[in-house]
Design an enzyme around this catalytic site. Sequence first.
Site, PDB file in Angstrom:
ATOM      1  N   GLU A 197      -4.200   8.626  -2.514  1.00 20.76           N
ATOM      2  CA  GLU A 197      -3.199   7.562  -2.383  1.00 20.76           C
ATOM      3  C   GLU A 197      -2.499   7.288  -3.714  1.00 20.76           C
ATOM      4  O   GLU A 197      -2.203   6.146  -4.054  1.00 20.76           O
ATOM      5  CB  GLU A 197      -3.837   6.298  -1.795  1.00 20.76           C
ATOM      6  CG  GLU A 197      -4.794   6.663  -0.653  1.00 20.76           C
ATOM      7  CD  GLU A 197      -5.114   5.532   0.280  1.00 20.76           C
ATOM      8  OE1 GLU A 197      -4.576   5.544   1.371  1.00 20.76           O
ATOM      9  OE2 GLU A 197      -5.891   4.649  -0.099  1.00 20.76           O
ATOM     10  N   TRP A 256       0.857  -1.196   0.000  1.00 18.03           N
ATOM     11  CA  TRP A 256       0.000   0.000   0.000  1.00 18.03           C
ATOM     12  C   TRP A 256       0.888   1.240   0.000  1.00 18.03           C
ATOM     13  O   TRP A 256       1.990   1.195   0.586  1.00 18.03           O
ATOM     14  CB  TRP A 256      -0.888  -0.008   1.270  1.00 18.03           C
ATOM     15  CG  TRP A 256      -2.132   0.822   1.134  1.00 18.03           C
ATOM     16  CD1 TRP A 256      -2.317   2.088   1.609  1.00 18.03           C
ATOM     17  CD2 TRP A 256      -3.352   0.442   0.485  1.00 18.03           C
ATOM     18  NE1 TRP A 256      -3.590   2.518   1.284  1.00 18.03           N
ATOM     19  CE2 TRP A 256      -4.236   1.523   0.599  1.00 18.03           C
ATOM     20  CE3 TRP A 256      -3.777  -0.706  -0.194  1.00 18.03           C
ATOM     21  CZ2 TRP A 256      -5.531   1.500   0.064  1.00 18.03           C
ATOM     22  CZ3 TRP A 256      -5.061  -0.735  -0.722  1.00 18.03           C
ATOM     23  CH2 TRP A 256      -5.916   0.357  -0.590  1.00 18.03           C
ATOM     24  N   GLU A 311     -19.051   5.553  -1.695  1.00 15.94           N
ATOM     25  CA  GLU A 311     -17.891   6.417  -1.898  1.00 15.94           C
ATOM     26  C   GLU A 311     -18.120   7.300  -3.129  1.00 15.94           C
ATOM     27  O   GLU A 311     -17.914   8.493  -3.109  1.00 15.94           O
ATOM     28  CB  GLU A 311     -16.657   5.538  -2.105  1.00 15.94           C
ATOM     29  CG  GLU A 311     -15.366   6.277  -2.322  1.00 15.94           C
ATOM     30  CD  GLU A 311     -14.200   5.306  -2.488  1.00 15.94           C
ATOM     31  OE1 GLU A 311     -14.236   4.467  -3.424  1.00 15.94           O
ATOM     32  OE2 GLU A 311     -13.259   5.371  -1.684  1.00 15.94           O
ATOM     33  N   ASP A 366      -0.783  11.415  -2.425  1.00 18.54           N
ATOM     34  CA  ASP A 366      -1.809  12.419  -2.128  1.00 18.54           C
ATOM     35  C   ASP A 366      -2.993  11.787  -1.392  1.00 18.54           C
ATOM     36  O   ASP A 366      -2.964  10.609  -1.039  1.00 18.54           O
ATOM     37  CB  ASP A 366      -2.229  13.135  -3.414  1.00 18.54           C
ATOM     38  CG  ASP A 366      -2.850  12.192  -4.448  1.00 18.54           C
ATOM     39  OD1 ASP A 366      -3.303  11.081  -4.086  1.00 18.54           O
ATOM     40  OD2 ASP A 366      -2.878  12.560  -5.641  1.00 18.54           O
TER      41      ASP A 366
END
Length: 367
Positions: A161, A106, A322, A158
């Site tokens: 991601e 990640w 989302e 950012d």
Amino acid sequence: MILVTQSIAVIEAGQGTNGAYVACPSYSSYNYCWFRDGTFIAVAMDRWQKHESARRFYDWATALVVARADGIERCLENVAQGRPLNPADLLHTRYTLDGRQGDEDWPNFQLDGFGTLLWGLQHHMQLTDPPTMPSVWARAANLLVRYLAALWQRPNSDCWEEFSDQIAVSTLAALYAGLHAISAAFEANGQDATLALDTARQIKAFLLGSGVRDGHLIKQIEGEDVVDASLLWASVPFQEHSFLQPSDPVMQATVARIEQDLVGKTGGVHRYAKDTFYGGGEWVLLTALLGEYYTATGNLTGGQRCLAFVEASANEQGHLPEQVSRAPLHPEYVEHWLGCWGPVACPLLWSHAAYLSLSAQVRESGL
Ligand code: BGC
């Protein structure tokens, strides 16, 4: 009011006994607590007088930072000595719900959430007025101020991601707000606020020099002439700790570009023009944020329009996703993401938080 009650219930159900908020309970990659999402959620809970929930999150987040103090000190020592950073020392942006670093690959180096957290801590204290700052909070805040002062000029992923080799203007907007806000809290607590305030001032000067093109903010420092809806962070939701007031001409020009390039066909807000995540749909939390900007500038019709978009995005269970994929920018990518990660994350706690914040603001404005 029904969606307000429902949003609070979704958030309460997504908070662990230790205080962590899950980003989305039904989407496996989001079975984590992010500093970014978590703070916006806690701020929304505070705005609806759910102070205990917010305090538990801040206790969790600050204890986690303090537990990583050794790594932070090693990182600061490397910066001071001009040595390369060791990725193992960097603070991750998200943690499992029991406070561990995830094992998945990640982009963990993201700084914006720590600025947002500092702002959230001050916001909570301003509302609840504790006699002094809890000692773990003060220790965590000090560590974070030193960490951010040492690292803010380094490229990091950012708030979406992405773009780990760039510095996002919205990241620096969050860092400015956090450092500015915590300096007020330090002063009220009788602590030295010099480093926080000096760093905030340096960030603001840098942003106004390298984050503006043709009178508006741009997505990345010295980057292309494009906008990202997260640039709204330059003036909302950080209120008096924003580096630009909503009426500032640079902010007005930035919002005009966001309206031109990123307000979608169904009235919601896209992240940025080249976004391909689930095709680049309209994001609930960004639409709510634009609503906050409109309300802050007295455009009550605009605020109501954004509120209505968010309310219409809720499914039958009153859950907010989302993003809404009715009119994606790049429809050819929708199937790809459905195949990778399944349906769009829903309920996303940050979407519910953004709705709660906008509704609180609309209510406070007497609409
Ligand atoms: C978003 C981040 C967010 C995370 C969890 C990612 O897809 O880009 O902004 O923190 O999801 O909600």
